[in-house]
Design a protein around this motif. Sequence first.
Motif, PDB file in Angstrom:
ATOM      1  N   ASP A 123      -0.792   1.689   5.984  1.00 53.02           N
ATOM      2  CA  ASP A 123      -0.162   0.397   5.672  1.00 53.02           C
ATOM      3  C   ASP A 123       0.897   0.032   6.707  1.00 53.02           C
ATOM      4  O   ASP A 123       1.013  -1.130   7.108  1.00 53.02           O
ATOM      5  CB  ASP A 123       0.467   0.436   4.276  1.00 53.02           C
ATOM      6  CG  ASP A 123      -0.569   0.600   3.183  1.00 53.02           C
ATOM      7  OD1 ASP A 123      -1.706   0.124   3.361  1.00 53.02           O
ATOM      8  OD2 ASP A 123      -0.246   1.218   2.154  1.00 53.02           O
ATOM      9  N   ILE A 124       1.653   1.017   7.161  1.00 59.57           N
ATOM     10  CA  ILE A 124       2.689   0.772   8.175  1.00 59.57           C
ATOM     11  C   ILE A 124       2.039   0.323   9.478  1.00 59.57           C
ATOM     12  O   ILE A 124       2.465  -0.654  10.100  1.00 59.57           O
ATOM     13  CB  ILE A 124       3.553   2.035   8.396  1.00 59.57           C
ATOM     14  CG1 ILE A 124       4.331   2.377   7.122  1.00 59.57           C
ATOM     15  CG2 ILE A 124       4.513   1.834   9.573  1.00 59.57           C
ATOM     16  CD1 ILE A 124       4.992   3.747   7.153  1.00 59.57           C
ATOM     17  N   PHE A 125       0.968   1.005   9.875  1.00 63.51           N
ATOM     18  CA  PHE A 125       0.322   0.676  11.144  1.00 63.51           C
ATOM     19  C   PHE A 125      -0.352  -0.691  11.127  1.00 63.51           C
ATOM     20  O   PHE A 125      -0.550  -1.290  12.180  1.00 63.51           O
ATOM     21  CB  PHE A 125      -0.649   1.779  11.576  1.00 63.51           C
ATOM     22  CG  PHE A 125       0.057   2.925  12.245  1.00 63.51           C
ATOM     23  CD1 PHE A 125       0.507   2.807  13.548  1.00 63.51           C
ATOM     24  CD2 PHE A 125       0.308   4.100  11.560  1.00 63.51           C
ATOM     25  CE1 PHE A 125       1.180   3.839  14.172  1.00 63.51           C
ATOM     26  CE2 PHE A 125       0.984   5.145  12.164  1.00 63.51           C
ATOM     27  CZ  PHE A 125       1.421   5.012  13.467  1.00 63.51           C
ATOM     28  N   GLN A 126      -0.672  -1.198   9.976  1.00 66.51           N
ATOM     29  CA  GLN A 126      -1.203  -2.560   9.913  1.00 66.51           C
ATOM     30  C   GLN A 126      -0.135  -3.582  10.275  1.00 66.51           C
ATOM     31  O   GLN A 126      -0.449  -4.681  10.727  1.00 66.51           O
ATOM     32  CB  GLN A 126      -1.756  -2.854   8.521  1.00 66.51           C
ATOM     33  CG  GLN A 126      -3.081  -2.189   8.267  1.00 66.51           C
ATOM     34  CD  GLN A 126      -3.683  -2.609   6.944  1.00 66.51           C
ATOM     35  OE1 GLN A 126      -3.145  -3.418   6.206  1.00 66.51           O
ATOM     36  NE2 GLN A 126      -4.843  -2.043   6.642  1.00 66.51           N
ATOM     37  N   LYS A 127       1.128  -3.236  10.109  1.00 65.21           N
ATOM     38  CA  LYS A 127       2.230  -4.170  10.353  1.00 65.21           C
ATOM     39  C   LYS A 127       2.917  -3.962  11.698  1.00 65.21           C
ATOM     40  O   LYS A 127       3.597  -4.860  12.188  1.00 65.21           O
ATOM     41  CB  LYS A 127       3.261  -4.049   9.227  1.00 65.21           C
ATOM     42  CG  LYS A 127       2.680  -4.465   7.886  1.00 65.21           C
ATOM     43  CD  LYS A 127       3.653  -4.253   6.760  1.00 65.21           C
ATOM     44  CE  LYS A 127       2.969  -4.664   5.454  1.00 65.21           C
ATOM     45  NZ  LYS A 127       3.756  -4.366   4.292  1.00 65.21           N
ATOM     46  N   ILE A 128       2.753  -2.800  12.268  1.00 62.37           N
ATOM     47  CA  ILE A 128       3.421  -2.489  13.538  1.00 62.37           C
ATOM     48  C   ILE A 128       2.898  -3.414  14.634  1.00 62.37           C
ATOM     49  O   ILE A 128       1.705  -3.723  14.694  1.00 62.37           O
ATOM     50  CB  ILE A 128       3.209  -1.005  13.889  1.00 62.37           C
ATOM     51  CG1 ILE A 128       4.177  -0.181  13.058  1.00 62.37           C
ATOM     52  CG2 ILE A 128       3.409  -0.742  15.359  1.00 62.37           C
ATOM     53  CD1 ILE A 128       4.161   1.279  13.364  1.00 62.37           C
TER      54      ILE A 128
END
Length: 155
Positions: A123-128
């Motif tokens: 989920d974090i990497f989708q936003k980075i």
Amino acid sequence: MLNRFNGSNLDSQKTKRFLRIEFEDKKPDIIIFIRDLDSILPNKEKLAERKLYFSSSNSVVNKKGIYLLHVFEIEALILADIEIFNEIYNSDISHIDNPMLIKEPKEYLKKNSKGYCESDNPDIFQKIRFEKVINCEYFKLFISALDETIKKTNN
């Protein structure tokens, strides 16, 4: 490919057999081998170990592989865009000039935030933001190598 395998499990001959089977079934143009160095640079011993892994695994897939070696761990890329992490976890971690110098970035994130767990990474990497993580030197080198590999594959 081999989504159920990680860490030292990737080093076994059994895993290489599964890799070959999946490679023959899916017939990809490029394989990205992703590993954590579990060390900061320079660490010649760990680096040699990971290069041996890549060379051995790449031979199983007809040398169609490219290597992404995370220094120290994949969480170094989260540190490269710490603003996004801070927004998600309502934390206040300061900007880090060189995430590659942070030993144990996963533990660093856990210690300096409430609720972070590595299972949150997808989920974090989708936003980075790509323009932030490309400033992480090892990732910049990987992207350059990937671009070259794609050019060769398309010719």
